[in-house]
Design an enzyme around this catalytic site. Structure first.
Site, mmCIF file in Angstrom:
data_model
loop_
_atom_site.group_PDB
_atom_site.id
_atom_site.type_symbol
_atom_site.label_atom_id
_atom_site.label_comp_id
_atom_site.label_asym_id
_atom_site.label_seq_id
_atom_site.Cartn_x
_atom_site.Cartn_y
_atom_site.Cartn_z
ATOM 1 N N ALA A 267 54.858 70.287 15.427
ATOM 2 C CA ALA A 267 55.056 71.097 16.637
ATOM 3 C C ALA A 267 55.036 72.581 16.283
ATOM 4 C CB ALA A 267 56.381 70.737 17.278
ATOM 5 N N ARG B 29 59.451 80.314 2.457
ATOM 6 C CA ARG B 29 60.631 80.378 3.299
ATOM 7 C C ARG B 29 61.728 80.993 2.454
ATOM 8 N NH1 ARG B 29 62.640 74.631 4.141
ATOM 9 N NH2 ARG B 29 60.958 74.067 5.553
ATOM 10 N N ASN C 183 15.214 71.377 65.758
ATOM 11 C CA ASN C 183 14.178 71.366 64.740
ATOM 12 C C ASN C 183 14.855 71.475 63.382
ATOM 13 O OD1 ASN C 183 11.895 72.020 63.111
ATOM 14 N ND2 ASN C 183 12.236 74.208 63.515
ATOM 15 N N TYR D 236 42.579 85.102 13.776
ATOM 16 C CA TYR D 236 42.010 86.409 14.110
ATOM 17 C C TYR D 236 42.786 87.502 13.391
ATOM 18 C CZ TYR D 236 40.118 90.083 17.135
ATOM 19 O OH TYR D 236 39.486 91.186 17.629
ATOM 20 N N GLY E 221 10.153 86.784 58.449
ATOM 21 C CA GLY E 221 10.276 85.515 59.168
ATOM 22 C C GLY E 221 9.578 84.380 58.425
ATOM 23 N N ARG F 190 23.983 85.647 56.979
ATOM 24 C CA ARG F 190 25.213 85.050 57.495
ATOM 25 C C ARG F 190 26.150 84.588 56.385
ATOM 26 N NH1 ARG F 190 21.521 81.481 61.487
ATOM 27 N NH2 ARG F 190 20.053 82.006 59.823
ATOM 28 N N ARG G 136 39.076 73.844 24.359
ATOM 29 C CA ARG G 136 38.104 74.888 24.672
ATOM 30 C C ARG G 136 36.751 74.599 24.008
ATOM 31 N NH1 ARG G 136 41.091 80.115 23.092
ATOM 32 N NH2 ARG G 136 39.021 80.967 23.517
ATOM 33 N N ASN H 208 48.600 65.196 10.220
ATOM 34 C CA ASN H 208 49.657 65.380 11.210
ATOM 35 C C ASN H 208 49.961 66.873 11.339
ATOM 36 O OD1 ASN H 208 51.774 63.753 12.829
ATOM 37 N ND2 ASN H 208 52.858 65.464 11.890
ATOM 38 N N ASN I 281 23.682 78.015 56.661
ATOM 39 C CA ASN I 281 23.489 79.427 56.974
ATOM 40 C C ASN I 281 24.717 80.264 56.665
ATOM 41 O OD1 ASN I 281 20.864 79.013 57.933
ATOM 42 N ND2 ASN I 281 21.651 78.371 59.924
HETATM 43 C C1 UD1 Z 1 15.035 77.793 60.869
HETATM 44 C C2 UD1 Z 1 14.074 77.471 62.032
HETATM 45 C C3 UD1 Z 1 14.861 76.706 63.104
HETATM 46 C C4 UD1 Z 1 15.479 75.462 62.519
HETATM 47 C C5 UD1 Z 1 16.316 75.771 61.277
HETATM 48 C C6 UD1 Z 1 16.692 74.480 60.584
HETATM 49 C C7 UD1 Z 1 12.472 79.302 62.076
HETATM 50 C C8 UD1 Z 1 12.037 80.511 62.807
HETATM 51 N N1 UD1 Z 1 13.552 78.684 62.550
HETATM 52 O O1 UD1 Z 1 16.035 78.656 61.376
HETATM 53 O O2 UD1 Z 1 13.994 76.365 64.161
HETATM 54 O O3 UD1 Z 1 16.267 74.818 63.491
HETATM 55 O O4 UD1 Z 1 15.576 76.580 60.351
HETATM 56 O O5 UD1 Z 1 17.588 74.706 59.539
HETATM 57 O O6 UD1 Z 1 11.844 78.902 61.120
HETATM 58 N N2 UD1 Z 1 12.892 82.465 54.760
HETATM 59 C C9 UD1 Z 1 11.898 83.103 54.037
HETATM 60 N N3 UD1 Z 1 11.398 84.268 54.497
HETATM 61 C C10 UD1 Z 1 11.778 84.827 55.665
HETATM 62 C C11 UD1 Z 1 12.793 84.173 56.415
HETATM 63 C C12 UD1 Z 1 13.326 82.990 55.938
HETATM 64 O O7 UD1 Z 1 11.511 82.619 52.968
HETATM 65 O O8 UD1 Z 1 11.243 85.892 56.014
HETATM 66 C C13 UD1 Z 1 13.460 81.215 54.241
HETATM 67 C C14 UD1 Z 1 14.961 81.275 54.009
HETATM 68 O O9 UD1 Z 1 15.254 81.640 52.675
HETATM 69 C C15 UD1 Z 1 15.422 79.850 54.313
HETATM 70 C C16 UD1 Z 1 14.362 79.326 55.279
HETATM 71 O O10 UD1 Z 1 13.269 80.207 55.193
HETATM 72 O O11 UD1 Z 1 15.453 79.033 53.178
HETATM 73 C C17 UD1 Z 1 14.870 79.263 56.710
HETATM 74 O O12 UD1 Z 1 15.312 80.541 57.110
HETATM 75 P P1 UD1 Z 1 16.636 80.717 57.971
HETATM 76 O O13 UD1 Z 1 16.819 82.163 58.227
HETATM 77 O O14 UD1 Z 1 17.754 79.973 57.369
HETATM 78 O O15 UD1 Z 1 16.183 80.028 59.340
HETATM 79 P P2 UD1 Z 1 17.096 79.459 60.471
HETATM 80 O O16 UD1 Z 1 17.589 80.581 61.304
HETATM 81 O O17 UD1 Z 1 18.089 78.531 59.930
HETATM 82 CA CA CA Z 2 18.705 77.978 57.913
#
Ligand code: UD1
Ligand code: CA
Length: 463
Positions: free
Chosen positions: A383, A443, A172, A390, A82, A17, A336, A380, A230
């Site tokens: 201006a 000059r 959550n 370079y 996931g 996203r 700089r 000093n 996100n």
């Molecule tokens: C997740 C929760 C959701 C909660 C929300 C809070 C799950 C399924 N859902 O959703 O309930 O309300 O966070 O912010 O957990 N990541 C991995 N590997 C993966 C997928 C994700 O390491 O395969 C990591 C991402 O980098 C991220 C975190 O897990 O830092 C959460 O993933 P994200 O896709 O942001 O979950 P949400 O859809 O926000």
């Molecule tokens: Ca998230």
């Protein structure tokens, strides 16, 4: 003996996203990558072990984290199937741990130490096997919804939710504490979502309850802290919150922020008391500003050290440099990298200084370029003075010793040295060293032609 607490940070996701080539948790907010905040929370807890699950863009994340947190352990999630799968990829490490593990999403940079601490205390007291943080949001869109059915918690992801569940405002936060041994067992039981095919970590809440273990939630009213980033809109929103927190900390420490709605100061900047920051300044990490400094509007300061009493007049830019006590810079000055200005130096409008040192009380007040120069005290610079550093191939040095006086519009063709107390006549192109106390002048001699102007007018027929 107190049970051990470890932290696992989920940071393997791509962050679709965000629509970005950079992994989501590496996007900066408050001048630091998101994951930095989560790591700090894990360290200060303290956590016995810190495990970071990496996948998308793992090279840059590992490079960054390993340089700062030597003890962090990395585990690789090959395919982002996931959050439950992310936890499973740490199976080997988890199986060796005793105690509890805190699970943090890598995209919750606003969470504070105190909230995690309170959550952990409540978890220990409750004697539950899993605790998770919840909050009630006016707009819960995108979050997993928390529902309770016959006394049992259930988390339903937005994508899997029907219209009725989408109306639930309790969410959550994605922050859990689980007994190590149980976590793996539960994560292994998670089945892919029928809607998305992803393995949701949130399912362990139901799984652990069905194993007849206790689950507890910790409800927080501070909804800012659980903001998951996100997309770019959430990123901008968190930026605002972090900035305001930083300004509040500075104000509590005795710094005047003239207009907090329009002042941007990154998280690790240090500013001493009785300093004033005017609107539209952007002060970036690595910067340390002393006491009684005044930073006028529109200035950008990055990775610089300003000693006490420095005045930065409007619209100046200072980068990777050291500024001595009571120095005055700008308006429209540009300092700089690798410049060192000693106490009481004055740099005026449209003066650019690069990789140069200026001694005590030296002044360059108007329209100059000073590059690769070593300049003594009480010099000093007139201006329009330019160090021609370079030659098309190399950068050459200019040395100007104490109390020298450089006339306006001088070109110092480097390498060149102007001795102590020497003077340079205005508009000279100096290509040879000038000895101590001498006058260097280059000059053509001036010629005056009497009545020339009148003769010309007559010639052209003007009256
Ligand atoms: C997740 C929760 C959701 C909660 C929300 C809070 C799950 C399924 N859902 O959703 O309930 O309300 O966070 O912010 O957990 N990541 C991995 N590997 C993966 C997928 C994700 O390491 O395969 C990591 C991402 O980098 C991220 C975190 O897990 O830092 C959460 O993933 P994200 O896709 O942001 O979950 P949400 O859809 O926000
Ligand atoms: Ca998230």
């Amino acid at each position: 003996m107190e049970a051990k607490l470890h932290t696992i940070i989920l940071a393997a996701g791509e962050g679709k996203r965000m629509k970005s080539d950079i992994p989501k948790v590496f996007h900066p907010v408050g001048g630091l990558p998101m994951i930095e905040y989560v790591l700090r929370r894990a360290i200060e807890l303290p956590s016995d072990r810190v495990i970071v699950v990496v996948g998308t863009g793992k090279e840059i994340i590992m490079d960054y984290v390993s340089k700062r947190y030597e003890d962090a352990l990395f585990v690789h999630q090959d395919k982002q199937l996931g959050t439950a799968d992310a936890v499973k990829s740490a199976a080997q490490e988890l199986s060796q741990l005793e105690g509890d593990v805190l699970i943090l999403n890598g995209d919750v940079p606003l969470i504070k130490h105190t909230l995690i601490k309170d959550f952990y205390e409540q978890y220990k007291k409750s004697r539950a096997s899993l605790g998770f943080i919840t909050a009630t949001l006016d707009n819960p869109e995108g979050y997993g919804r928390v529902v309770k059915r016959s006394g049992k918690f259930l988390i339903v992801e937005e994508k899997d939710a029907d219209e009725r569940i989408k109306k639930v405002k309790e969410i959550n936060a994605g922050i859990y504490i689980v007994a190590c041994k149980l976590l793996l067992k539960a994560a292994e039981k998670v089945k892919p979502s029928r809607v998305t095919g992803e393995y949701y970590l949130t399912d362990i809440v139901g799984i652990i309850q069905s194993m007849k273990k206790k689950v507890t939630n910790y409800h927080t009213d501070d909804t800012d802290q659980v903001l998951g980033i996100n997309d770019r809109k959430a990123l901008a929103h968190s930026e605002k919150i972090l900035n305001r927190r930083k300004l509040n900390r500075l104000m509590s420490g005795g710094v005047t922020i003239f207009d907090p709605d329009n002042t941007y100061i990154e998280q690790d900047v240090v500013i001493g008391k009785d300093s004033i920051v005017y609107p539209n300044c952007f002060i970036m990490n690595g910067t340390k500003i002393g006491r009684r400094c005044t930073i006028w509007n529109g200035s950008i300061i990055k990775d610089a050290k300003l000693n006490d009493g420095v005045e930065v007049r409007p619209y100046s830019i200072i980068e990777q440099s050291i500024i001595g006590r009571d120095a005055v810079l700008g308006p429209f000055a540009r300092i700089r990298p690798e410049s060192v200005l000693d106490d009481n130096v004055h740099i005026g409008n449209f003066v650019e200084i690069k990789k140069s040192s200026l001694g005590k009380g030296t002044k360059a007040n108007h329209l100059s370029y000073i590059g690769d120069a070593t300049i003594g005290s009480r010099v000093n610079i007139g201006a329009g003075t330019i160090t021609c550093n370079y030659d098309g191939f190399r950068k050459n040095p200019t040395v100007i010793e104490d109390e020298a006086f450089i006339g306006s519009n001088t070109a110092l063709v480097a390498p060149v040295r102007v001795g102590k107390g020497a003077m340079i006549g205005a508009a000279s192109a100096i290509t040879k060293d000038v000895p101590e106390n001498a006058l260097g002048i280059e000059r053509a001699e001036q010629r005056n032609i009497e009545s020339y102007a009148i003769k010309r007018k007559n010639r052209l027929g003007h009256k």
